[in-house]
Design an enzyme around this catalytic site. Structure first.
Site, PDB file in Angstrom:
ATOM      1  N   SER A 152      26.733  20.636  49.285  1.00 16.18           N
ATOM      2  CA  SER A 152      26.300  22.032  49.237  1.00 16.18           C
ATOM      3  C   SER A 152      25.269  22.258  50.335  1.00 16.18           C
ATOM      4  O   SER A 152      24.579  21.313  50.754  1.00 16.18           O
ATOM      5  CB  SER A 152      25.683  22.359  47.872  1.00 16.18           C
ATOM      6  N   TYR A 165      19.691  19.614  41.366  1.00 13.27           N
ATOM      7  CA  TYR A 165      20.907  19.981  42.092  1.00 13.27           C
ATOM      8  C   TYR A 165      20.791  19.561  43.552  1.00 13.27           C
ATOM      9  O   TYR A 165      21.723  18.982  44.137  1.00 13.27           O
ATOM     10  CB  TYR A 165      21.121  21.490  41.981  1.00 13.27           C
TER      11      TYR A 165
END
Length: 266
Positions: A152, A165
């Site tokens: 990401s 995350y």
């Protein structure tokens, strides 16, 4: 004096006769990648915790010879072993692995209040990439294959309360280049770092809805729009194919230029 090679045709279906495992492949970005693999002539085993979403994919695709579904939890080694075994039984080989499964939401409990259990759960995409790569590598070595880890842009930039995350996605980028060195030359390993990808229409049928996006949402991107799962699927096909035979250990940011845009507060 050596001759320059002549003009060569590009393969119309670069993944023809290839078998690719896509974790988290029944919805969202994973489904976009799985459909791209099928469109490129390959066969796909989608693995997902959501059996309804997986069965919906098979019904809608209607490609029984080239598509299969296995319910799997990538954080469970036993489940991952069963996934690899099922893929080899169904297709006889594995040419590609896309480690996509993981928690989609970047935001968690503030770090001071986060339990160790939540921290570990939010690292599931990193744990899953380890387990799936570990157990798929023997089959990938036999074919000379490729692994893609879906990271990401949060590996490179952050918002508040996204530490777990970011750690998972940053870990995937580092895991990618380390594994590329260990697994080469037979197996290439790359990562893709998507930016804003709208997946509302790519869920199980009961959860699908039309994305609600504003002009401002689209305008934040240099290409003028928010991303779609097909955007990630297109790059995944390239990286899985022989066309990317000289590319390994790299992270590829796909965000419509959003992370390159300078933003000033008025």
């Amino acid at each position: 004096m050596p001759l320059t090679p002549p003009v060569a045709d590009w393969p119309a279906q670069p993944l023809r006769d290839r078998v690719v495992v896509v974790t988290g492949g029944a919805q969202g970005v994973g489904r976009g990648i799985a459909q791209a693999v099928l469109g490129a002539g390959g066969s796909v085993m989608i693995a997902d915790l959501d059996a309804d979403a997986g069965k919906a994919c098979l019904k809608e695709w209607n490609l029984p010879e080239r598509a299969a579904f296995q319910r799997a939890d990538v954080a469970s080694e036993r489940s991952v072993q069963a996934l690899v075994k099922a893929t080899l039984k169904r297709f006889g080989r594995i040419d590609g692995l896309v480690n996509n499964a993981g928690i989609a939401s970047a935001h968690g409990t503030p770090l001071a209040d986060m339990s160790m259990a939540e921290w570990q759960r939010r690292l599931s995409s990193l744990h899953g990439a380890f387990l799936c790569s570990k157990h798929a590598l023997p089959a990938l070595n036999a074919q000379g294959g490729a692994i893609i880890n879906i990271a990401s842009t949060r590996a490179w930039q952050s918002e508040a309360n996204s530490e777990a995350y970011a750690a998972a996605k940053g870990g995937l980028v580092a895991f990618t280049h380390a594994l590329a060195i260990s697994a080469g030359p037979k197996v290439r390993v790359n990562s893709i770092s998507p930016g804003w990808i709208t997946t509302d229409a790519w869920q199980a049928p009961a959860r699908r809805r039309t994305p609600k996006l504003s002009r401002r949402d689209h305008a934040q991107h240099a290409v003028g729009r928010v991303g779609q799962p097909e955007d990630i699927g297109a790059l995944a096909v390239f990286l899985l194919s022989d066309l990317a035979g000289f590319i390994t250990g790299q992270d590829h940011i796909v965000d419509g230029g959003m992370s390159r845009t300078m933003i000033y507060e008025d």
